[in-house]
Design an enzyme around this catalytic site. Structure first.
Site, short mmCIF file in Angstrom:
data_model
loop_
_atom_site.label_atom_id
_atom_site.label_comp_id
_atom_site.label_asym_id
_atom_site.label_seq_id
_atom_site.Cartn_x
_atom_site.Cartn_y
_atom_site.Cartn_z
N GLY A 188 0.80 -1.21 0.00
CA GLY A 188 0.00 0.00 0.00
C GLY A 188 0.84 1.27 0.00
O GLY A 188 0.46 2.29 -0.60
N ASP A 194 -7.25 0.63 5.85
CA ASP A 194 -7.92 -0.47 6.55
C ASP A 194 -6.84 -1.50 6.88
O ASP A 194 -6.78 -2.58 6.30
CB ASP A 194 -8.98 -1.03 5.59
CG ASP A 194 -9.78 -2.17 6.19
OD1 ASP A 194 -9.53 -2.53 7.35
OD2 ASP A 194 -10.64 -2.71 5.45
N GLU A 233 -2.92 -4.21 12.88
CA GLU A 233 -2.21 -3.51 13.95
C GLU A 233 -0.85 -3.03 13.42
O GLU A 233 -0.30 -3.62 12.48
CB GLU A 233 -1.96 -4.45 15.13
CG GLU A 233 -3.20 -4.78 15.93
CD GLU A 233 -4.21 -5.61 15.13
OE1 GLU A 233 -5.40 -5.36 15.23
OE2 GLU A 233 -3.79 -6.48 14.34
#
Lengths: 278, 278
Positions: free
Chosen positions: B138, B155, B158
């Protein structure tokens, strides 16, 4: 060696906490009582295998069951707390300068005694001269009073064992009579994720008795699902009509004038649950 | 015989769920992945020992990470979802009629493949013609784009393992460049009860880059503490200036126009956390 306290919050899901030590395990006349010291949440009071309160997250429950109703009533002087033998609700009620008298009506003397000894941060209000502790059945106490209280706070355990009657329509009618003509009350009413039917039933009952009925939510990590509901029944004052600008500044960690109304804005599935009671 | 899945959410507290069966346990190129069927929450996706999503409570997370930003932007057409390989965020984004294109940028192909096979209720949007699934880092994807997206939704898992960089100030700067001149983004930012330092750091970083920075909350039973935060950075539009009357009606279980602004009203301890960033 690690010891973990694991609680089944429903038959199919639970919370587990690493413990430091177990301070008390006893069978009282009414229930099983334990006080366990945990790493994450500090000391916790457990009744019948359900966490009632912990030193680290108790502020949410105790502030939210107390300050929403006590800041909805413009001048609360006389308050009755039904259950709540740990004293946290009394401690919060005593933060309101208008409050002259708080009755703490706890059926189980051992809850108060153990809380005083092991949970002093929570139980500290019980020794305030404005507080009177009565070891009595809450249903009986409320039935003995008429036109007596500005605010009643039903700080009960789950609707099993001694607390079952605290979720009945008869009890809410009895509270109506025990309240002054402009009185109001709040009850803790479990999790919207896990106890939808209970919430629907309680809300419908209260709505049949009180002209103003409102449900609000707070996030309590150690309670099942982490989301908790409180239902308010009021003869006159509406929490949504409070002028937040006029709310007194008191020392809190969760409640604030800013959230006084927003906690009544409900996620759609909770709102739908209540609309089915209309 | 009862089998329970127990997850340590912190070193000292966990959630435990009664299981029906374990459908998948595998080591992908990036992480350990499991899909477990549980009685309380249905099937759950677990990455590196942390519950990512469950069939029963996924609606909260996916609706709340999506609809707050997509109803804050007046006309979102191009959306990028970073992470979120289960597809739930994509499914929600596609409920917005203005949305023409959703890029789902998931580093781990096995998350998408397993979600398509075992979590069809969640992953259904991934086969929509408006959705393009890219198996890519990403951070790299965002760095390759400029002035491209109306909304970016981070999205992530952790902040450990492959997701660490998704919580860095450099990444937020990169998102700023990848957004159009009136774009905005949201990131999931963990629990205010357990991750106060992370929230403070992320909020401070985003505030240094975006003119509008806001934090909001939602209740997610299977996430640590049950209370979850999302942080929004926006170049122009403020979620608090949205006209709720004009919000389109879409099918949701948690989000509603009524809660669009109230979720930004924060408990005092959360508000204090953010004020220390001012």
């Amino acid at each position: 060696m690690e010891l973990w306290y694991t609680e089944k919050q429903t038959p199919n899901v639970g919370i587990t906490c690493k413990t430091i030590s177990t301070l008390v395990v006893e069978k009282t006349n009414y229930q099983e009582l334990a006080i366990i010291d945990t790493v994450q949440y500090g000391r916790m009071l457990v009744l019948n295998g359900m966490v009632q309160t912990t030193v680290k997250d108790e502020f949410v429950y105790h502030e939210m069951i107390t300050h929403i109703p006590l800041f909805t009533h413009p001048n609360p002087k006389t308050v009755a707390v039904i259950g709540g033998g740990d004293g946290g609700t009394v401690r919060e009620a005593l933060k309101h300068p208008s409050v002259e008298k708080v009755y703490l009506v706890e059926i189980d003397e051992r809850v108060v005694e153990n809380s005083k000894r092991y949970l002093p941060e929570i139980s500290c209000g019980l020794s305030d001269p404005r507080c009177e502790v009565l070891f009595q059945d809450g249903i009986e106490f409320i039935a003995q009073h008429e036109n007596s209280f500005d605010v009643v706070l039903v700080d009960s355990t789950e609707p099993i064992g001694p607390a079952t009657g605290l979720f009945s329509k008869d009890f809410y009618s009895s509270i109506y009579r025990a309240l002054k003509e402009d009185g109001l009350f709040v009850a803790q009413t479990e999790s919207p994720f896990f106890n939808a039917e209970l919430i629907r039933s309680v809300y419908a009952s209260i709505k049949q008795i009180f002209p103003v009925t409102r449900l609000y939510l707070a996030s309590i990590p150690t309670y099942p699902s982490g989301l908790w509901s409180f239902t308010l029944g009021s003869k006159r004052y509406d929490p949504l009509e409070v002028d937040e600008e006029k709310i007194l500044e008191i020392d809190t960690k969760y409640y604030s004038p800013e959230i006084h109304k927003s906690v009544f804005k409900l996620p759609r599935f909770v709102k739908n649950l209540l609309e089915s009671c209309e």
